[in-house]
Design a protein around this motif. Structure first.
Motif, PDB file in Angstrom:
ATOM      1  N   THR A  70       0.769  -1.669  -0.086  1.00 32.90           N
ATOM      2  CA  THR A  70       0.099   0.039  -0.316  1.00 32.90           C
ATOM      3  C   THR A  70       0.723   1.071   0.233  1.00 32.90           C
ATOM      4  O   THR A  70       0.408   1.794  -0.421  1.00 32.90           O
ATOM      5  N   GLU A  72       2.823   3.329  -2.800  1.00 31.09           N
ATOM      6  CA  GLU A  72       2.574   3.678  -3.660  1.00 31.09           C
ATOM      7  C   GLU A  72       1.731   4.609  -2.946  1.00 31.09           C
ATOM      8  O   GLU A  72       1.269   6.084  -3.555  1.00 31.09           O
ATOM      9  N   ARG A  73       0.353   4.375  -3.027  1.00 29.01           N
ATOM     10  CA  ARG A  73      -1.264   4.695  -2.900  1.00 29.01           C
ATOM     11  C   ARG A  73      -1.507   5.827  -1.417  1.00 29.01           C
ATOM     12  O   ARG A  73      -1.735   6.806  -2.010  1.00 29.01           O
ATOM     13  N   TYR A  90       2.321  13.095  -8.699  1.00 26.23           N
ATOM     14  CA  TYR A  90       0.743  12.775  -7.825  1.00 26.23           C
ATOM     15  C   TYR A  90       0.132  14.290  -7.919  1.00 26.23           C
ATOM     16  O   TYR A  90      -0.329  14.448  -7.214  1.00 26.23           O
ATOM     17  N   PHE A  96      -5.059   6.154  -8.711  1.00 24.17           N
ATOM     18  CA  PHE A  96      -6.164   5.024  -7.699  1.00 24.17           C
ATOM     19  C   PHE A  96      -7.351   4.895  -8.060  1.00 24.17           C
ATOM     20  O   PHE A  96      -7.639   6.504  -8.172  1.00 24.17           O
ATOM     21  N   ASP A  97      -7.827   4.175  -7.504  1.00 27.37           N
ATOM     22  CA  ASP A  97      -9.441   4.060  -6.931  1.00 27.37           C
ATOM     23  C   ASP A  97      -9.121   4.914  -5.978  1.00 27.37           C
ATOM     24  O   ASP A  97      -8.529   5.607  -5.031  1.00 27.37           O
ATOM     25  N   THR A  99      -9.351   6.686  -2.133  1.00 28.54           N
ATOM     26  CA  THR A  99      -8.762   5.906  -1.061  1.00 28.54           C
ATOM     27  C   THR A  99      -8.829   7.436  -0.172  1.00 28.54           C
ATOM     28  O   THR A  99      -8.447   8.410  -0.238  1.00 28.54           O
TER      29      THR A  99
END
Length: 116
Positions: A70, A72-73, A90, A96-97, A99
């Motif tokens: 987890t 990187e996310r 970023y 990503f989904d 979060t």
């Protein structure tokens, strides 16, 4: 810093050796590594971070352990939300989904709970 997987933040701060306190002044970078100690020993952005230091300040760091799956996310969510000046990836998009993060402990200049 521990030789562990985690997310770290780089701040300018005012350190008082007499009071044994560190007062963060500005968040300048958020990073992630599977070995934070090795990552920070000779970081390519060290000079960039130091360019943010004002008189009486120095760099300080905080660390949150995190599993590699987890890493990187979570770092991407923190960067996207807070947009530190020395991060470029970023900052404009979050690939990503949805979060949600809830932080605990001392986390200067970071939102304690947010969703991206």
């Amino acid at each position: 810093m521990p030789a562990k997987s985690g997310v770290y933040c780089v701040y300018t701060c005012i350190y008082s050796g007499k009071k044994q306190t560190c007062s963060p002044q500005k968040l300048i970078y958020i990073g992630a590594s599977e070995n934070v100690r090795d990552c920070l020993e000779d970081h390519v952005k060290q000079a960039d971070w130091e360019s943010h230091i004002d008189t009486g300040e120095e760099l300080c760091f905080n660390f949150a352990p995190m599993d590699a799956e987890t890493l990187e996310r979570c770092a991407a969510a923190l960067i996207f939300k807070h947009k530190p000046p020395e991060n470029s990836e970023y900052v404009r998009d979050f690939p990503f989904d949805t979060t949600s993060l809830t932080l605990s402990g001392t986390a200067g200049f970071l939102s304690k709970s947010f969703t991206v």
